[in-house]
Design a protein around this motif. Sequence first.
Motif, PDB file in Angstrom:
ATOM      1  N   LEU A 160       0.825  -1.209   0.000  1.00  0.00           N
ATOM      2  CA  LEU A 160       0.000   0.000   0.000  1.00  0.00           C
ATOM      3  C   LEU A 160       0.863   1.264   0.000  1.00  0.00           C
ATOM      4  CD1 LEU A 160      -2.850  -1.147   2.395  1.00  0.00           C
ATOM      5  CD2 LEU A 160      -2.990  -0.825  -0.093  1.00  0.00           C
ATOM      6  N   GLU A 161       1.975   1.248   0.719  1.00  0.00           N
ATOM      7  CA  GLU A 161       2.912   2.382   0.686  1.00  0.00           C
ATOM      8  C   GLU A 161       3.454   2.578  -0.724  1.00  0.00           C
ATOM      9  OE1 GLU A 161       5.786   1.299   3.662  1.00  0.00           O
ATOM     10  OE2 GLU A 161       4.454   1.871   5.318  1.00  0.00           O
ATOM     11  N   TRP A 162       3.794   1.478  -1.387  1.00  0.00           N
ATOM     12  CA  TRP A 162       4.283   1.545  -2.768  1.00  0.00           C
ATOM     13  C   TRP A 162       3.196   2.142  -3.675  1.00  0.00           C
ATOM     14  CZ3 TRP A 162       2.110  -0.779  -7.019  1.00  0.00           C
ATOM     15  CH2 TRP A 162       2.830  -0.664  -8.201  1.00  0.00           C
ATOM     16  N   ALA A 163       1.954   1.649  -3.527  1.00  0.00           N
ATOM     17  CA  ALA A 163       0.851   2.110  -4.379  1.00  0.00           C
ATOM     18  C   ALA A 163       0.568   3.599  -4.162  1.00  0.00           C
ATOM     19  CB  ALA A 163      -0.406   1.279  -4.110  1.00  0.00           C
ATOM     20  N   GLU A 164       0.629   4.048  -2.922  1.00  0.00           N
ATOM     21  CA  GLU A 164       0.384   5.461  -2.633  1.00  0.00           C
ATOM     22  C   GLU A 164       1.425   6.360  -3.288  1.00  0.00           C
ATOM     23  OE1 GLU A 164       0.237   5.537   1.646  1.00  0.00           O
ATOM     24  OE2 GLU A 164      -1.723   4.572   1.698  1.00  0.00           O
ATOM     25  N   LYS A 165       2.645   5.878  -3.408  1.00  0.00           N
ATOM     26  CA  LYS A 165       3.722   6.663  -4.024  1.00  0.00           C
ATOM     27  C   LYS A 165       3.721   6.569  -5.548  1.00  0.00           C
ATOM     28  CE  LYS A 165       6.704   6.213  -0.023  1.00  0.00           C
ATOM     29  NZ  LYS A 165       7.800   5.445   0.581  1.00  0.00           N
ATOM     30  N   ASN A 166       3.063   5.557  -6.085  1.00  0.00           N
ATOM     31  CA  ASN A 166       3.026   5.388  -7.532  1.00  0.00           C
ATOM     32  C   ASN A 166       2.039   6.400  -8.114  1.00  0.00           C
ATOM     33  OD1 ASN A 166       1.993   4.344 -10.166  1.00  0.00           O
ATOM     34  ND2 ASN A 166       3.516   2.765  -9.774  1.00  0.00           N
ATOM     35  N   PRO A 167       2.493   7.263  -9.016  1.00  0.00           N
ATOM     36  CA  PRO A 167       1.611   8.330  -9.512  1.00  0.00           C
ATOM     37  C   PRO A 167       0.414   7.823 -10.319  1.00  0.00           C
ATOM     38  CG  PRO A 167       3.692   8.297 -10.717  1.00  0.00           C
ATOM     39  CD  PRO A 167       3.826   7.316  -9.600  1.00  0.00           C
ATOM     40  N   LEU A 168       0.463   6.621 -10.825  1.00  0.00           N
ATOM     41  CA  LEU A 168      -0.607   6.102 -11.662  1.00  0.00           C
ATOM     42  C   LEU A 168      -1.677   5.338 -10.873  1.00  0.00           C
ATOM     43  CD1 LEU A 168      -1.354   5.954 -14.706  1.00  0.00           C
ATOM     44  CD2 LEU A 168      -0.315   3.687 -14.710  1.00  0.00           C
ATOM     45  N   ILE A 169      -1.276   4.642  -9.828  1.00  0.00           N
ATOM     46  CA  ILE A 169      -2.189   3.737  -9.126  1.00  0.00           C
ATOM     47  C   ILE A 169      -3.078   4.502  -8.149  1.00  0.00           C
ATOM     48  CG2 ILE A 169      -2.360   1.679  -7.654  1.00  0.00           C
ATOM     49  CD1 ILE A 169      -1.153   1.246 -10.530  1.00  0.00           C
ATOM     50  N   GLU A 170      -4.396   4.308  -8.293  1.00  0.00           N
ATOM     51  CA  GLU A 170      -5.382   4.946  -7.422  1.00  0.00           C
ATOM     52  C   GLU A 170      -6.201   3.929  -6.628  1.00  0.00           C
ATOM     53  OE1 GLU A 170      -7.844   7.599  -9.750  1.00  0.00           O
ATOM     54  OE2 GLU A 170      -6.100   8.304 -10.873  1.00  0.00           O
ATOM     55  N   LYS A 171      -6.300   2.712  -7.160  1.00  0.00           N
ATOM     56  CA  LYS A 171      -7.166   1.707  -6.547  1.00  0.00           C
ATOM     57  C   LYS A 171      -6.446   0.359  -6.531  1.00  0.00           C
ATOM     58  CE  LYS A 171     -11.674  -0.541  -7.194  1.00  0.00           C
ATOM     59  NZ  LYS A 171     -12.840  -0.681  -8.089  1.00  0.00           N
ATOM     60  N   VAL A 172      -6.471  -0.288  -5.358  1.00  0.00           N
ATOM     61  CA  VAL A 172      -5.874  -1.613  -5.189  1.00  0.00           C
ATOM     62  C   VAL A 172      -7.017  -2.582  -4.916  1.00  0.00           C
ATOM     63  CG1 VAL A 172      -4.307  -3.005  -3.786  1.00  0.00           C
ATOM     64  CG2 VAL A 172      -3.723  -0.627  -4.315  1.00  0.00           C
ATOM     65  N   SER A 173      -7.079  -3.663  -5.686  1.00  0.00           N
ATOM     66  CA  SER A 173      -8.191  -4.606  -5.596  1.00  0.00           C
ATOM     67  C   SER A 173      -7.705  -6.024  -5.347  1.00  0.00           C
ATOM     68  CB  SER A 173      -8.994  -4.590  -6.902  1.00  0.00           C
ATOM     69  OG  SER A 173      -9.478  -3.308  -7.182  1.00  0.00           O
ATOM     70  N   LEU A 174      -8.642  -6.879  -4.957  1.00  0.00           N
ATOM     71  CA  LEU A 174      -8.339  -8.295  -4.772  1.00  0.00           C
ATOM     72  C   LEU A 174      -9.625  -9.094  -4.803  1.00  0.00           C
ATOM     73  CD1 LEU A 174      -8.637  -9.576  -1.392  1.00  0.00           C
ATOM     74  CD2 LEU A 174      -7.968  -7.197  -1.364  1.00  0.00           C
ATOM     75  N   GLY A 175      -9.461 -10.384  -4.970  1.00  0.00           N
ATOM     76  CA  GLY A 175     -10.548 -11.338  -4.813  1.00  0.00           C
ATOM     77  C   GLY A 175     -10.106 -12.363  -3.792  1.00  0.00           C
ATOM     78  N   VAL A 176     -11.021 -12.798  -2.929  1.00  0.00           N
ATOM     79  CA  VAL A 176     -10.667 -13.737  -1.865  1.00  0.00           C
ATOM     80  C   VAL A 176     -11.821 -14.719  -1.657  1.00  0.00           C
ATOM     81  CG1 VAL A 176     -11.458 -12.124  -0.067  1.00  0.00           C
ATOM     82  CG2 VAL A 176      -9.802 -13.928   0.523  1.00  0.00           C
TER      83      VAL A 176
END
Length: 178
Positions: free
Chosen positions: A118-134
Amino acid sequence: MSISKDIDSYIVRIGKIEDAEAILDIQKSVVSEGEFLISVSEEFNKTSSQQKEWVQSILESENETLIVAEKDGEVVGWVVFEITKNRKRLSHTGSFGMLIRKGYRGLGIGKMLLKTLLEWAEKNPLIEKVSLGVFSTNHRAISLYKKMGFIEEGRKIKEFKFNDNEYVDDILMYKLVK
């Protein structure tokens, strides 16, 4: 981006091509348990060279990542974030998968990996949404995801069939990082 954290004698870091075998070994082990993944043992036949190609493609992408947790030099868990390639309207989002070697679950490794992702995603300028299936039966994972701020956005009813009378729902979850 450089990520390396030493937490309670576990090292959480960006994966390397040299980790491909260990990552594959963990995949095979978790698949053989038959409890957490879509694939069953007889259909999971990824080769070492295919695994290395996959790891290399993740490492070469600016908008994908592979993060591993190791203890005493052994990879004991990993998380991968992948995007839908060549789809402009989906370029702001991606999904992750995470596997922890049996015997290392319940020790906070998943939380460390997910926090780092999540820290990586927050710093990535392109990524806004992180998803998964469980799987709806994976209560420990669902609890972790909720604690980390993920929200259920949908459910595919009876998506997976384990045997004649046993079905499992696919719970879709997400977290906005921007």
